[in-house]
Design an enzyme around this catalytic site. Sequence first.
Site, PDB file in Angstrom:
ATOM      1  N   SER A  78      18.446  38.663  59.824  1.00 20.58           N
ATOM      2  CA  SER A  78      17.516  39.083  58.767  1.00 20.58           C
ATOM      3  C   SER A  78      17.552  40.584  58.472  1.00 20.58           C
ATOM      4  O   SER A  78      17.070  41.016  57.425  1.00 20.58           O
ATOM      5  CB  SER A  78      16.085  38.670  59.113  1.00 20.58           C
ATOM      6  OG  SER A  78      15.599  39.423  60.204  1.00 20.58           O
ATOM      7  N   LYS A 121      11.272  44.350  61.133  1.00 21.67           N
ATOM      8  CA  LYS A 121      11.569  44.467  59.704  1.00 21.67           C
ATOM      9  C   LYS A 121      11.438  45.933  59.297  1.00 21.67           C
ATOM     10  O   LYS A 121      11.073  46.792  60.100  1.00 21.67           O
ATOM     11  CB  LYS A 121      10.608  43.615  58.863  1.00 21.67           C
ATOM     12  CG  LYS A 121      10.482  42.154  59.275  1.00 21.67           C
ATOM     13  CD  LYS A 121      11.712  41.331  58.951  1.00 21.67           C
ATOM     14  CE  LYS A 121      11.528  39.870  59.357  1.00 21.67           C
ATOM     15  NZ  LYS A 121      12.749  39.059  59.133  1.00 21.67           N
TER      16      LYS A 121
END
Length: 221
Positions: A78, A121
């Site tokens: 990701s 993230k």
Amino acid sequence: MRLTHTKDTHNSATDDAGSEKTNLAPKRERHGKPKPTHFKQRKLKTVLTWIIAIAAAFGLAIFTRTFIAESFEIPSSSMLQTLKVGDRLIGEKITYKFSDPKRGDIATFNDPENPSITLIKRVIGVPGDTIDIHDGAVYLNGERQYESYTNGQSTYPLQEYASFLKGPLSYPYTLKEGEYWMMGDNRSNSLDSRYFGPIARKEMTSKAWFIFWPFNEDRVF
């Protein structure tokens, strides 16, 4: 000659007496309580030293992991190409104890769906920012963002949504006090704030510091 002989005899008698005293000593010890030897005392001291050292090391490790820094292994794609599967990095916890996360930070936080899992993230928006996603791009406070770390990938809203939400997020979305918008750099393969919404400040756990494995990939953020 006799004086010498007498002297020798006397010495011999003294030696015999000493011998008798020596022979009597063990008998007295048998009747008394046994005393620990110096060797046993030293062995006990060594064992105690090791126990204290191990306990101290264990306590230091817990303190370091809780308040200073923690290592993480990247399990998914990701955050490509910034972070690759198998990369190992250090997340430091001191910065966010004294200041708030900033746009562009790569940070770890507790998964909103499963707090026992840690996610990583990039911070895209901070409290007060308005996030919009359309035409394949992210707009921050009305301005299109040109994000080099996405390697030219387009960004789209997700139709999937977290189990605690009633439906997909709608845009534009304005962040409230203490809310942060987190997104993966690999926009086509990331469940992020488009999926579970903004992340609360209290759920932010560390700021990515540097990659320490593999060695040829070492980078400081």
